[in-house]
Design a protein around this motif. Structure first.
Motif, PDB file in Angstrom:
ATOM      1  N   GLU A  29       0.746  -1.450  -0.088  1.00 36.44           N
ATOM      2  CA  GLU A  29       0.237  -0.014  -0.196  1.00 36.44           C
ATOM      3  C   GLU A  29       1.639   1.142  -0.464  1.00 36.44           C
ATOM      4  OE1 GLU A  29      -3.087   1.485   0.169  1.00 36.44           O
ATOM      5  OE2 GLU A  29      -1.903   3.582   0.187  1.00 36.44           O
ATOM      6  N   ARG A  30       0.485   1.965  -0.945  1.00 35.71           N
ATOM      7  CA  ARG A  30       1.182   2.948  -1.111  1.00 35.71           C
ATOM      8  C   ARG A  30       1.015   4.195  -0.104  1.00 35.71           C
ATOM      9  NH1 ARG A  30      -2.266   6.977  -5.101  1.00 35.71           N
ATOM     10  NH2 ARG A  30      -3.790   6.756  -4.114  1.00 35.71           N
ATOM     11  N   CYS A  37      -9.440   4.416   0.323  1.00 40.27           N
ATOM     12  CA  CYS A  37     -10.579   6.513   0.728  1.00 40.27           C
ATOM     13  C   CYS A  37     -11.298   5.678   0.763  1.00 40.27           C
ATOM     14  CB  CYS A  37     -11.736   5.756  -1.895  1.00 40.27           C
ATOM     15  SG  CYS A  37     -10.524   6.004  -2.877  1.00 40.27           S
ATOM     16  N   HIS A  53     -19.095   8.894   4.601  1.00 40.92           N
ATOM     17  CA  HIS A  53     -19.314   7.535   4.108  1.00 40.92           C
ATOM     18  C   HIS A  53     -20.696   7.560   5.047  1.00 40.92           C
ATOM     19  CE1 HIS A  53     -15.406   6.556   1.559  1.00 40.92           C
ATOM     20  NE2 HIS A  53     -16.606   5.806   1.612  1.00 40.92           N
ATOM     21  N   SER A 392     -16.765  -2.481  -3.588  1.00 44.04           N
ATOM     22  CA  SER A 392     -15.489  -3.016  -3.489  1.00 44.04           C
ATOM     23  C   SER A 392     -15.337  -4.222  -2.501  1.00 44.04           C
ATOM     24  CB  SER A 392     -14.791  -2.105  -3.125  1.00 44.04           C
ATOM     25  OG  SER A 392     -14.229  -0.968  -3.933  1.00 44.04           O
TER      26      SER A 392
HETATM   27  C1  LIG Z   1     -15.680  11.121  -1.519  1.00 39.82           C
HETATM   28  C2  LIG Z   1     -15.850   9.779  -1.921  1.00 39.82           C
HETATM   29  C3  LIG Z   1     -17.066   9.577  -0.835  1.00 39.82           C
HETATM   30  C4  LIG Z   1     -18.092   8.513  -0.792  1.00 39.82           C
HETATM   31  N1  LIG Z   1     -19.280   8.033  -0.579  1.00 39.82           N
HETATM   32  C5  LIG Z   1     -19.141   6.457  -0.123  1.00 39.82           C
HETATM   33  C6  LIG Z   1     -20.451   6.666   0.088  1.00 39.82           C
HETATM   34  O1  LIG Z   1     -20.998   6.826   1.192  1.00 39.82           O
HETATM   35  N2  LIG Z   1     -20.821   5.097   0.256  1.00 39.82           N
HETATM   36  C7  LIG Z   1     -20.360   4.194  -0.279  1.00 39.82           C
HETATM   37  O2  LIG Z   1     -20.707   2.770  -0.373  1.00 39.82           O
HETATM   38  N3  LIG Z   1     -19.481   4.442  -0.949  1.00 39.82           N
HETATM   39  C8  LIG Z   1     -18.389   5.762  -0.905  1.00 39.82           C
HETATM   40  N4  LIG Z   1     -17.310   5.893  -1.376  1.00 39.82           N
HETATM   41  C9  LIG Z   1     -16.573   4.948  -2.508  1.00 39.82           C
HETATM   42  C10 LIG Z   1     -15.977   3.996  -1.453  1.00 39.82           C
HETATM   43  O3  LIG Z   1     -15.075   4.706  -0.458  1.00 39.82           O
HETATM   44  C11 LIG Z   1     -14.847   3.180  -2.414  1.00 39.82           C
HETATM   45  O4  LIG Z   1     -16.200   2.506  -3.615  1.00 39.82           O
HETATM   46  C12 LIG Z   1     -14.155   2.020  -1.658  1.00 39.82           C
HETATM   47  O5  LIG Z   1     -13.333   2.510  -0.972  1.00 39.82           O
HETATM   48  C13 LIG Z   1     -13.524   1.694  -2.594  1.00 39.82           C
HETATM   49  O6  LIG Z   1     -12.045   0.654  -2.411  1.00 39.82           O
HETATM   50  P1  LIG Z   1     -11.483   0.254  -3.382  1.00 39.82           P
HETATM   51  O7  LIG Z   1     -10.423  -0.789  -2.544  1.00 39.82           O
HETATM   52  O8  LIG Z   1     -11.506  -0.491  -4.373  1.00 39.82           O
HETATM   53  O9  LIG Z   1     -10.356   1.287  -3.716  1.00 39.82           O
HETATM   54  P2  LIG Z   1      -9.201   2.614  -3.398  1.00 39.82           P
HETATM   55  O10 LIG Z   1      -9.879   3.044  -2.286  1.00 39.82           O
HETATM   56  O11 LIG Z   1      -9.162   3.150  -4.181  1.00 39.82           O
HETATM   57  O12 LIG Z   1      -7.976   1.709  -3.226  1.00 39.82           O
HETATM   58  C14 LIG Z   1      -7.094   1.751  -3.789  1.00 39.82           C
HETATM   59  C15 LIG Z   1      -5.696   1.343  -2.972  1.00 39.82           C
HETATM   60  O13 LIG Z   1      -4.441   1.243  -3.344  1.00 39.82           O
HETATM   61  C16 LIG Z   1      -3.440   2.089  -3.070  1.00 39.82           C
HETATM   62  N5  LIG Z   1      -2.289   2.644  -4.147  1.00 39.82           N
HETATM   63  C17 LIG Z   1      -2.329   3.206  -5.692  1.00 39.82           C
HETATM   64  N6  LIG Z   1      -1.378   3.431  -6.025  1.00 39.82           N
HETATM   65  C18 LIG Z   1      -0.307   2.457  -5.530  1.00 39.82           C
HETATM   66  C19 LIG Z   1       0.296   1.760  -5.885  1.00 39.82           C
HETATM   67  N7  LIG Z   1       1.336   1.948  -7.056  1.00 39.82           N
HETATM   68  N8  LIG Z   1       0.767   1.243  -5.132  1.00 39.82           N
HETATM   69  C20 LIG Z   1       0.902   0.800  -3.891  1.00 39.82           C
HETATM   70  N9  LIG Z   1      -0.626   1.133  -2.804  1.00 39.82           N
HETATM   71  C21 LIG Z   1      -1.180   1.946  -5.094  1.00 39.82           C
HETATM   72  C22 LIG Z   1      -4.278   3.118  -2.657  1.00 39.82           C
HETATM   73  O14 LIG Z   1      -3.469   4.056  -1.912  1.00 39.82           O
HETATM   74  C23 LIG Z   1      -5.351   2.956  -2.295  1.00 39.82           C
HETATM   75  O15 LIG Z   1      -5.285   2.855  -0.887  1.00 39.82           O
HETATM   76  C24 LIG Z   1     -16.771   7.659  -1.916  1.00 39.82           C
HETATM   77  C25 LIG Z   1     -15.858   7.604  -2.010  1.00 39.82           C
HETATM   78  C26 LIG Z   1     -15.085   8.504  -2.527  1.00 39.82           C
HETATM   79  C27 LIG Z   1     -14.204   9.181  -3.075  1.00 39.82           C
END
Ligand SMILES: Cc1cc2nc3c(=O)[nH]c(=O)nc-3n(C[C@H](O)[C@H](O)[C@H](O)COP(=O)(O)OP(=O)(O)OC[C@H]3O[C@@H](n4cnc5c(N)ncnc54)[C@H](O)[C@@H]3O)c2cc1C
Length: 408
Positions: A29-30, A37, A53, A392
């Protein structure tokens, strides 16, 4: 076999948790902390999400995750009211009576809007993926309903990219958000915040022998002799949860560019309530933020001992320069807030805050396995046409099932 999971957000953690019993899992994790998110920051006695959220009543995969983590009893349900800020005041738009009183639309326009809301859940989304949300609304409900009602909503969610968004996104969004009673939408929030989910997943993975390396960005990868080298170390398989085109930029296989947008949220601790009791207020007038989300008009104020709001804005490319100062200055002036009424502020910025569901997006959704790599995240099918925690969790579980099915 040693498996590298790129990204310690919800999707990566769920996939890793499902696989640690069978494989030698390593999460890279970076960021210095997990959660992506769904990450949080510490404030005195409590943790608060960087970005607002809540979960929804039909988030069944998320509820199963809470069950597995022993957190189900901590999920609380509250009512999320909505409103619009215009002409210097908040117009509540939660109950039928409030909507009927709303002056910006005629009775006929409100009736058309209500009909679309009732029908939204049964509309076939597939053909709407090619239609722009703007055209769809103007065609069916007229220019004024678009301008007065939907345009501010689209602006608050997508900023400048709003006219590229597909009608599939808009209709699914209306369908999700129309499960509301007289007091508003039923929305879930865990006692102690969503950080508890991230902490519990981390503990499970570590206890089962998985390794987690935070502050470790993946900067390079390549295929050598049937294995993958990530940051110079060899793995039998890789699950990437970062956008496929971002992976391509650091040595992964070529992938079509999925348009992403960034998000800025300025969390503010306040002396008093600001939005007349409304949880989610869309800014109809142009402002450096598209919505004011009053967290403590949703989760109980006594959990925090102060009022908390988020000023939320989405951007393409880079956030506006000086965004915190501009947001705060506008907010103070527009909502008549004195400097002494602000306890603290906390700005969070994420450039990959979610895909923009432009027309034709569906055809570019990557499979869970392509070019010998596994992909899952906000870009995966369960997150179409709206990314969410539920999406997710599903994507993380699905990709883990793919790995297990192949027995690699
Ligand atoms: C403003 C906002 C409000 C939201 N509100 C809601 C809500 O109310 N209800 C709901 O259900 N969902 C909500 N969401 C959506 C929800 O947060 C996301 O769908 C979910 O958390 C995404 O998880 P993920 O693991 O798929 O992606 P991410 O959380 O993007 O995880 C990807 C990870 O990869 C890491 N990464 C990136 N590049 C690299 C690299 N080169 N090397 C190593 N690590 C890397 C990042 O740091 C991150 O930790 C919201 C999102 C946002 C931005």
């Amino acid at each position: 076999m040693r498996i590298c999971v790129i990204g310690g957000g919800l999707c990566g953690l769920v996939a890793a948790e499902r696989l640690t019993a069978r494989f030698d899992i390593e999460i890279l994790e970076r960021n210095p902390v997990l959660g992506g998110c769904l990450g949080s920051f510490r404030k005195q006695e409590y943790m608060l999400e960087n970005f607002y959220h809540h979960c929804f009543p039909n988030d069944t995969a998320f509820f199963s995750l809470l069950d597995m983590l022993g957190l189900s009893a901590d999920l609380r349900w509250f009512h999320g009211s909505t409103g619009s800020f215009e002409n210097g005041k908040v117009f509540p738009l939660t109950t039928a009576r409030e909507i009927l009183r709303y002056p910006a639309l005629s009775l006929v326009e409100k009736a058309r809007l209500a009909l679309l809301t009732l029908r939204a859940g049964s509309i076939d989304l597939a053909p709407l993926d090619q239609v722009s949300a703007t055209e769809y609304i103007i065609d069916r409900l007229g220019d004024r309903v678009y301008r007065e009602f939907f345009e501010p909503l689209l602006r608050s969610k997508f900023g400048d990219a709003r006219t590229d968004v597909s009608a599939a996104w808009l209709i699914s969004r209306i369908a999700i958000r129309s499960h509301r009673g007289a007091a508003g939408e039923k929305l879930g929030y865990p006692n102690g915040g969503f950080q508890r989910v991230i902490d519990a997943l981390e503990k499970k993975i570590r206890t089962a022998g998985g390794s987690i390396r935070t502050g470790t960005p993946v900067t390079g990868m390549r295929r050598t002799n049937g294995t993958w080298e990530v940051n110079g170390e060899s793995y039998g398989a890789v699950i990437s949860t970062i956008p496929p085109h971002m992976l391509a930029a650091i040595g992964g296989p070529p992938a079509p560019v999925i348009p992403y947008q960034g998000a800025c949220c300025l969390a503010i601790g306040l002396e008093r309530e600001i939005t007349d009791g409304v949880y989610w207020v869309n800014m109809k007038e142009a402002a450096p933020y598209g919505a004011v989300i009053a967290h403590t008009n949703f989760a109980p104020r006594q959990w925090y001992g102060e009022d908390i709001i988020y000023l939320a804005s989405y951007f393409t490319g880079c956030p506006a320069p000086d965004v915190e100062r501009r947001m705060l200055a506008d907010f103070r002036e527009r909502f008549h807030v004195q400097p002494g009424e602000i306890h603290w502020t906390h700005l969070s910025t994420e450039c990959l805050a979610g895909p923009v569901y432009v027309r034709g997006y569906r055809d570019n959704i990557p499979a869970y396995r392509e070019n010998g790599l596994y992909f899952a995240g906000m870009f995966s099918r369960p997150n179409y046409p709206e990314r969410s925690m539920e999406g997710s969790v599903r994507a993380g579980s699905d990709v883990a099932a793919e790995v297990l099915a192949r027995g690699e």
